[in-house]
Scaffold this motif. Structure first.
Motif, PDB file in Angstrom:
ATOM      1  N   ILE A   1      37.956   9.040  25.406  1.00 27.19           N
ATOM      2  CA  ILE A   1      38.615  10.194  24.789  1.00 27.19           C
ATOM      3  C   ILE A   1      39.426  10.952  25.834  1.00 27.19           C
ATOM      4  CG2 ILE A   1      38.253  12.451  23.726  1.00 27.19           C
ATOM      5  CD1 ILE A   1      35.907  11.257  22.199  1.00 27.19           C
ATOM      6  N   ALA A   2      38.861  11.112  27.032  1.00 28.13           N
ATOM      7  CA  ALA A   2      39.579  11.798  28.104  1.00 28.13           C
ATOM      8  C   ALA A   2      40.873  11.066  28.444  1.00 28.13           C
ATOM      9  CB  ALA A   2      38.697  11.929  29.338  1.00 28.13           C
TER      10      ALA A   2
ATOM     11  N   VAL B   1      34.991  18.109  22.931  1.00 30.16           N
ATOM     12  CA  VAL B   1      33.617  18.611  22.896  1.00 30.16           C
ATOM     13  C   VAL B   1      32.699  17.486  22.423  1.00 30.16           C
ATOM     14  CG1 VAL B   1      34.359  20.975  22.401  1.00 30.16           C
ATOM     15  CG2 VAL B   1      33.723  19.460  20.510  1.00 30.16           C
ATOM     16  N   ARG B   2      31.420  17.633  22.738  1.00 38.37           N
ATOM     17  CA  ARG B   2      30.420  16.678  22.255  1.00 38.37           C
ATOM     18  C   ARG B   2      29.666  17.302  21.081  1.00 38.37           C
ATOM     19  NH1 ARG B   2      27.492  13.709  27.437  1.00 38.37           N
ATOM     20  NH2 ARG B   2      29.322  13.692  28.806  1.00 38.37           N
ATOM     21  N   ALA B   3      29.615  16.589  19.973  1.00 37.58           N
ATOM     22  CA  ALA B   3      28.912  17.086  18.797  1.00 37.58           C
ATOM     23  C   ALA B   3      27.450  17.379  19.111  1.00 37.58           C
ATOM     24  CB  ALA B   3      29.019  16.085  17.659  1.00 37.58           C
ATOM     25  N   VAL B   4      26.842  16.563  19.971  1.00 34.53           N
ATOM     26  CA  VAL B   4      25.425  16.705  20.274  1.00 34.53           C
ATOM     27  C   VAL B   4      25.109  18.028  20.963  1.00 34.53           C
ATOM     28  CG1 VAL B   4      25.516  15.575  22.552  1.00 34.53           C
ATOM     29  CG2 VAL B   4      23.426  15.412  21.161  1.00 34.53           C
ATOM     30  N   ASP B   5      26.100  18.657  21.567  1.00 29.69           N
ATOM     31  CA  ASP B   5      25.891  19.936  22.247  1.00 29.69           C
ATOM     32  C   ASP B   5      25.895  21.120  21.288  1.00 29.69           C
ATOM     33  OD1 ASP B   5      25.776  18.621  24.688  1.00 29.69           O
ATOM     34  OD2 ASP B   5      27.902  18.926  25.130  1.00 29.69           O
ATOM     35  N   TYR B   6      26.129  20.864  20.011  1.00 31.43           N
ATOM     36  CA  TYR B   6      26.208  21.923  19.006  1.00 31.43           C
ATOM     37  C   TYR B   6      25.172  21.687  17.909  1.00 31.43           C
ATOM     38  CZ  TYR B   6      30.678  23.117  21.128  1.00 31.43           C
ATOM     39  OH  TYR B   6      31.668  23.492  22.022  1.00 31.43           O
ATOM     40  N   ASN B   7      24.794  22.776  17.250  1.00 34.74           N
ATOM     41  CA  ASN B   7      23.888  22.679  16.112  1.00 34.74           C
ATOM     42  C   ASN B   7      24.727  22.510  14.845  1.00 34.74           C
ATOM     43  OD1 ASN B   7      21.709  22.754  14.364  1.00 34.74           O
ATOM     44  ND2 ASN B   7      21.592  24.999  14.363  1.00 34.74           N
ATOM     45  N   ILE B   8      25.021  21.257  14.516  1.00 31.44           N
ATOM     46  CA  ILE B   8      25.787  20.960  13.307  1.00 31.44           C
ATOM     47  C   ILE B   8      24.766  20.660  12.215  1.00 31.44           C
ATOM     48  CG2 ILE B   8      27.513  19.469  12.243  1.00 31.44           C
ATOM     49  CD1 ILE B   8      28.590  18.885  15.041  1.00 31.44           C
ATOM     50  N   LYS B   9      24.559  21.608  11.341  1.00 34.56           N
ATOM     51  CA  LYS B   9      23.529  21.454  10.316  1.00 34.56           C
ATOM     52  C   LYS B   9      23.929  20.404   9.286  1.00 34.56           C
ATOM     53  CE  LYS B   9      21.261  25.969  10.454  1.00 34.56           C
ATOM     54  NZ  LYS B   9      20.757  27.072   9.615  1.00 34.56           N
ATOM     55  N   PRO B  10      22.950  19.752   8.668  1.00 29.01           N
ATOM     56  CA  PRO B  10      23.274  18.815   7.589  1.00 29.01           C
ATOM     57  C   PRO B  10      23.823  19.574   6.389  1.00 29.01           C
ATOM     58  CG  PRO B  10      20.899  19.143   7.749  1.00 29.01           C
ATOM     59  CD  PRO B  10      21.503  19.830   8.929  1.00 29.01           C
ATOM     60  N   GLY B  11      24.720  18.932   5.663  1.00 26.70           N
ATOM     61  CA  GLY B  11      25.312  19.564   4.486  1.00 26.70           C
ATOM     62  C   GLY B  11      26.743  19.125   4.280  1.00 26.70           C
ATOM     63  N   VAL B  12      27.340  19.592   3.196  1.00 25.73           N
ATOM     64  CA  VAL B  12      28.717  19.214   2.872  1.00 25.73           C
ATOM     65  C   VAL B  12      29.569  20.443   2.563  1.00 25.73           C
ATOM     66  CG1 VAL B  12      28.191  16.880   2.093  1.00 25.73           C
ATOM     67  CG2 VAL B  12      28.013  18.775   0.473  1.00 25.73           C
TER      68      VAL B  12
ATOM     69  N   ILE C   1      41.125  14.061  17.130  1.00 28.68           N
ATOM     70  CA  ILE C   1      40.607  12.784  17.597  1.00 28.68           C
ATOM     71  C   ILE C   1      39.103  12.749  17.344  1.00 28.68           C
ATOM     72  CG2 ILE C   1      40.301  11.235  19.562  1.00 28.68           C
ATOM     73  CD1 ILE C   1      43.227  11.585  18.757  1.00 28.68           C
ATOM     74  N   LEU C   2      38.659  11.721  16.615  1.00 27.38           N
ATOM     75  CA  LEU C   2      37.232  11.543  16.351  1.00 27.38           C
ATOM     76  C   LEU C   2      36.764  10.303  17.100  1.00 27.38           C
ATOM     77  CD1 LEU C   2      34.703  12.432  14.839  1.00 27.38           C
ATOM     78  CD2 LEU C   2      35.460  11.067  12.878  1.00 27.38           C
ATOM     79  N   GLY C   3      35.780  10.489  17.962  1.00 29.33           N
ATOM     80  CA  GLY C   3      35.294   9.384  18.783  1.00 29.33           C
ATOM     81  C   GLY C   3      33.831   9.097  18.534  1.00 29.33           C
ATOM     82  N   SER C   4      33.472   7.815  18.534  1.00 28.91           N
ATOM     83  CA  SER C   4      32.073   7.442  18.309  1.00 28.91           C
ATOM     84  C   SER C   4      31.694   6.237  19.154  1.00 28.91           C
ATOM     85  CB  SER C   4      31.841   7.098  16.836  1.00 28.91           C
ATOM     86  OG  SER C   4      30.495   6.668  16.622  1.00 28.91           O
ATOM     87  N   PRO C   5      30.447   6.195  19.607  1.00 31.08           N
ATOM     88  CA  PRO C   5      29.911   4.967  20.187  1.00 31.08           C
ATOM     89  C   PRO C   5      29.538   3.999  19.068  1.00 31.08           C
ATOM     90  CG  PRO C   5      28.207   6.654  20.150  1.00 31.08           C
ATOM     91  CD  PRO C   5      29.473   7.304  19.636  1.00 31.08           C
TER      92      PRO C   5
ATOM     93  N   ILE D   1      36.414  15.457  19.002  1.00 32.08           N
ATOM     94  CA  ILE D   1      34.958  15.527  18.915  1.00 32.08           C
ATOM     95  C   ILE D   1      34.389  14.176  19.322  1.00 32.08           C
ATOM     96  CG2 ILE D   1      32.962  15.806  17.416  1.00 32.08           C
ATOM     97  CD1 ILE D   1      34.444  17.805  15.785  1.00 32.08           C
ATOM     98  N   ASN D   2      33.576  14.205  20.355  1.00 35.28           N
ATOM     99  CA  ASN D   2      32.896  13.018  20.871  1.00 35.28           C
ATOM    100  C   ASN D   2      31.506  12.968  20.239  1.00 35.28           C
ATOM    101  OD1 ASN D   2      31.542  11.102  22.376  1.00 35.28           O
ATOM    102  ND2 ASN D   2      31.800  12.134  24.343  1.00 35.28           N
ATOM    103  N   CYS D   3      31.229  11.914  19.494  1.00 35.52           N
ATOM    104  CA  CYS D   3      29.971  11.803  18.759  1.00 35.52           C
ATOM    105  C   CYS D   3      28.938  10.960  19.492  1.00 35.52           C
ATOM    106  CB  CYS D   3      30.229  11.275  17.358  1.00 35.52           C
ATOM    107  SG  CYS D   3      31.217  12.402  16.353  1.00 35.52           S
TER     108      CYS D   3
END
Length: 203
Positions: free
Chosen positions: A25-26, A42-53, A77-81, A8-10
Motif C-alpha cells: 500500500i505504501a 491506516v490499519r483497520a486492526v488499530d481501530y474499534n470497527i464494530k460489527p454492523g451495516v 485504496i482497500l488492501g487485504s492479506p 485502509i490496510n486490513c
C-alpha cells in the motif's frame, strides 16, 4: 488539480509490527504521490470497527471517522492479506460497514460514494489474489465506488513456502508495473470525475 487518497490496510497485524500489506500500500501511495496525490494509510486492526451495516454503530465505534476519511478522499485504496484463499476478516468487516452507503445519498440523489475512485491491493504467500480482487471490486462497485481499468496490484509468493512480501529485498518489476498502472489510472479517472460528476439521479 489537487487529489487525495485514503487507504485502509486490513492486515491482522497491529501497529507497529511490520506488515506486507502495508508495504505494498505504501508503494501504491508513493506512485500516487508521483502524480501529485497526497495519501494516508491506516490499519483497520488499530481501530474499534464494530460489527454492523450502518455508518455509526454507537458508543465506542471508530468507523464514523474512517468513513469520513473515505468520503473526503478522491481515491480509496482497500488492501487485504490472503488468508486461506480469502480476504481477511477485517476486510470483510470494512465491506459490511460500507454497505450503509446503499442507503445514503447526496443532495443530487447519488450514493455518497459516487465520484470516489477505488483500487485494491492484495498480498499473501498463498494463492487467492485474483479471487479476492474480484470480490472486492464487486463489493466496492455495489456501494457506489468507481473502478478504473487495471485498478489492482498484488503479490503472492511461491507455493508451499514462507517468504513474505515485507521480507523481499526489492519489489519485483512486474509488481512495480502493476502498481504504477493502478496509480496512473486511478488519478486519471478521479480527475475526470472531479471535472464531470455523475448526473443527478433524480433527472
Amino acid at each position: 488539480m489537487a487529489l487525495t487518497a485514503f487507504a485502509i490496510n486490513c492486515t491482522l497485524t497491529p501497529s507497529p509490527d511490520e506488515s506486507s500489506c502495508e508495504r505494498l500500500i505504501a508503494e501504491t501511495l508513493a506512485e500516487l504521490e508521483r502524480h501529485g496525490v497526497t495519501g494516508e494509510q491506516v490499519r483497520a486492526v488499530d481501530y474499534n470497527i464494530k460489527p454492523g451495516v450502518t455508518s455509526d454503530e454507537g458508543e465506542g465505534d471508530d468507523w464514523p471517522q474512517l468513513r469520513q476519511k473515505i468520503l473526503d478522499a478522491d481515491i480509496f485504496i482497500l488492501g487485504s492479506p490472503v488468508w486461506l484463499g480469502h480476504h481477511s476478516s477485517l476486510c470483510q468487516r470494512v465491506l459490511e460497514r460500507l454497505d450503509a452507503f446503499l442507503g445514503e445519498t447526496d443532495d443530487q440523489g447519488r450514493l455518497v460514494s459516487y465520484g470516489t475512485v477505488a483500487g485494491v491491493v492484495v498480498v499473501g504467500n498463498e494463492d487467492g489474489a485474483h479471487h479476492i480482487i474480484a470480490e472486492l471490486f464487486q463489493g466496492l462497485n455495489d456501494v457506489g465506488f468507481t473502478i478504473p481499468a487495471n485498478a489492482s496490484t498484488y503479490w503472492v509468493g511461491e507455493a508451499m513456502q514462507s517468504t513474505d512480501f515485507k521480507d523481499l529485498d526489492q519489489t519485483p518489476e512486474m509488481i512495480q508495473t502493476a502498481t504504477a498502472g493502478l496509480a496512473r489510472n486511478c488519478v486519471h479517472l478521479a480527475k475526470l470525475l472531479k471535472q464531470t460528476p455523475y448526473p443527478n439521479q433524480e433527472s
